[in-house]
Design an enzyme around this catalytic site. Structure first.
Site, short mmCIF file in Angstrom:
data_model
loop_
_atom_site.label_atom_id
_atom_site.label_comp_id
_atom_site.label_asym_id
_atom_site.label_seq_id
_atom_site.Cartn_x
_atom_site.Cartn_y
_atom_site.Cartn_z
N GLU A 170 30.22 94.03 112.99
CA GLU A 170 30.34 93.30 114.25
C GLU A 170 29.04 92.65 114.70
OE1 GLU A 170 32.25 95.64 117.28
OE2 GLU A 170 34.01 96.03 116.04
N GLU A 376 38.33 98.63 111.35
CA GLU A 376 38.38 99.48 112.56
C GLU A 376 39.60 99.13 113.38
OE1 GLU A 376 34.99 99.60 115.21
OE2 GLU A 376 33.60 99.65 113.52
C1 FCB Z 1 33.56 98.80 117.85
C2 FCB Z 1 32.35 99.45 117.21
C3 FCB Z 1 32.50 100.94 117.02
C4 FCB Z 1 33.15 101.58 118.22
C5 FCB Z 1 34.43 100.89 118.55
C6 FCB Z 1 35.20 101.48 119.70
O1 FCB Z 1 33.18 97.61 118.45
O2 FCB Z 1 32.11 98.86 115.96
O3 FCB Z 1 31.24 101.47 116.75
O4 FCB Z 1 32.28 101.58 119.28
O5 FCB Z 1 34.17 99.54 118.87
#
Ligand code: FCB
Length: 475
Positions: A170, A376
């Protein structure tokens, strides 16, 4: 006619994983020669994190990694995405590696492999060595060169046993929350610096990818994890659509433009011209950034709803990881953010699995032939053990069911999705929110470090075992 059973199952080779990051779980911040990262400095600065929480101990994964790998094996996961802490393996961000640091990750990887779990390494999940920030941080070009050197070090050390590599996690958050809104480390609020940081993160990705390839076996794959926003306009009014296009450029085009297509969108350059002249983009940079990728990682939580300013802006902003008087969107003062209607998680993020389907289909069109991973996806809820010590989290089960169903639909619609990494394996340090937000499938009692799989972990284990989604129960 009822749907044939095969339509709800996942491909046999599908990866059922979980994801974590170093600073959020490891603790042991002073061991093995590790020096502070920007998150150590930031979290120790009063007022920066909820309750003054830091990652000093986190969930003590540095000492408990064997137990954690055993837990993953018990849950039947076949993949695990974790990040390497840069200041643990190269404390000042320059020069030779620290063997103790590399050895920790080697042991972790070996433990995973022994349990039949495929490791995926993220090289950078936000924990820049503080010394590199002191030298200017991501707005400085040299940080990208330093990252390439670090990538080479880790690639050389672990490339023989880890096949899946992710350069950055990210970069939007690193650039725009770290240097724009300041809610993430290093907490700077400088719009021009945030765009410089974005470019140097792109360059770091490109140079890092080349460095990895130069030292690793050809079978290994290199990807990046983007939190590509699913940007929606509140109406089809041309002003609202223009606002959505603006945010799409600042959230997505700024990274996938150079990474996938070797160019920044003209519309982005025009919209930010009052903030920066982009003169730090040197000849050859875009070619260096535009490395062929083996896969694309997408992190998705909730869509982003915008309008032209002037509409009702009373709703809480849903554009990042915390509130700030400073906008993380340079050159977009005329855009207003809105709460997407619907059920929300503990983060205040609206639950909307259609966004994940939309995202996967977007990149299927935009980067045909590129395998996709959901690197994620998950939700925070206010989980508590019941008197028997069980943690029931039916809302998380519903969240996972909804989003995995969206992945399944995308597969049917032609998206080449190879795997899904649930965020997160364990409850952990949720950045500026500290330990207040629990994203884990496994509950952690922070006083004792005891781990208890929540009911969602059992549900996910059954999905991983059967390759199909069990029903949602207990809501
Ligand atoms: C993302 C991050 C991760 C965590 C999630 C909830 O943006 O990459 O580390 O904080 O959100």
């Amino acid at each position: 006619m009822p749907e044939p059973v095969t339509s709800v199952t996942f491909p046999p080779a599908f990866l059922w994983g979980a994801a974590t990051s170093a600073y959020q779980i490891e603790g042991a911040v002073r061991e093995g020669g590790r020096t502070p990262s920007i998150w150590d400095t930031f979290s120790r600065t009063p007022g920066r994190t909820a309750g003054g929480d830091t990652g000093d101990i986190a969930v003590d994964h540095y000492h408990r990694y064997r137990e954690d790998v055993a837990l993953m094996a018990e849950l039947g996961l076949n993949a695990y995405r974790f990040s390497v802490s840069w200041p643990r393996v190269q404390p000042t961000g320059r020069g030779p590696a620290v063997q103790v640091g590399l050895d920790f990750y080697r042991r972790l990887v070996d433990e995973l492999l022994e349990h039949g779990i495929r490791p995926a390494i993220t090289l950078y999940h936000w924990d820049l060595p503080q010394e590199l920030e002191d030298a200017g941080g991501w707005p400085e070009r040299d940080t990208a060169l330093r990252f390439a050197e670090y990538a080479r070090i880790v690639g050389e050390a672990l490339g023989d046993r880890v096949e899946q590599w992710i350069t950055l996690n990210e970069p939007w958050c690193s650039a725009f929350l770290g240097y724009g809104s300041g809610v993430h480390a290093p907490g700077r609020t400088e719009p021009e610096a945030s765009l410089r940081a974005a470019h140097h993160l792109n360059l770091a990705h490109g140079l890092g990818t080349s460095a990895l390839r130069s030292v690793m076996p050809a079978r290994n794959t290199v990807a990046v994890s983007l939190n590509s926003a699913v940007v929606r306009a509140v109406s089809s009014d041309p002003a609202d659509l223009a606002a959505a296009a603006r945010i799409d450029d600042l959230a997505n085009g700024v990274f996938h433009g150079p990474m996938l297509h070797g160019t920044y969108p003209q519309t982005l350059l025009a919209a930010t011209s009052s903030v920066t002249d982009w003169s730090y983009v040197r000849d050859g940079d875009l070619r260096a950034v535009n490395q062929p990728l083996d896969a694309l990682g997408l992190n998705y939580y909730t869509p982003t709803l915008v309008s032209a300013a002037g509409a009702d802006t009373t709703a809480p902003r849903a554009d990042g990881h915390g509130a700030s008087a400073h906008s993380p969107w340079p050159g977009a003062a005329d855009v207003a953010f809105h709460q997407t209607p619907g059920e929300r998680t503990e983060m205040g993020w609206t639950v909307d699995p259609t966004g994940l389907h939309e995202l996967l289909m977007r990149y299927t069109r935009q980067a045909p032939g590129l395998p996709l991973y959901v690197t994620e996806n998950g939700a925070a809820y206010d989980d508590k053990p019941d008197p028997d010590g069980h943690v029931h989290d039916p809302d998380r089960i519903a969240y996972l069911h909804g989003h995995l169903s969206a992945v399944r639909r995308a597969l049917t619609d032609g998206a080449d999705v190879r795997g899904y990494y649930l965020w997160s394996l364990l409850d952990n340090f949720e950045w500026a929110y500290g330990y207040g937000k629990r994203f884990g499938a496994v509950y952690v009692d922070y006083a004792t470090q005891e781990r208890t799989p929540k009911s969602s972990a059992r549900w996910y284990a059954e999905a991983a075992r059967s390759g199909a989604l069990p029903p949602v129960t207990g809501r």
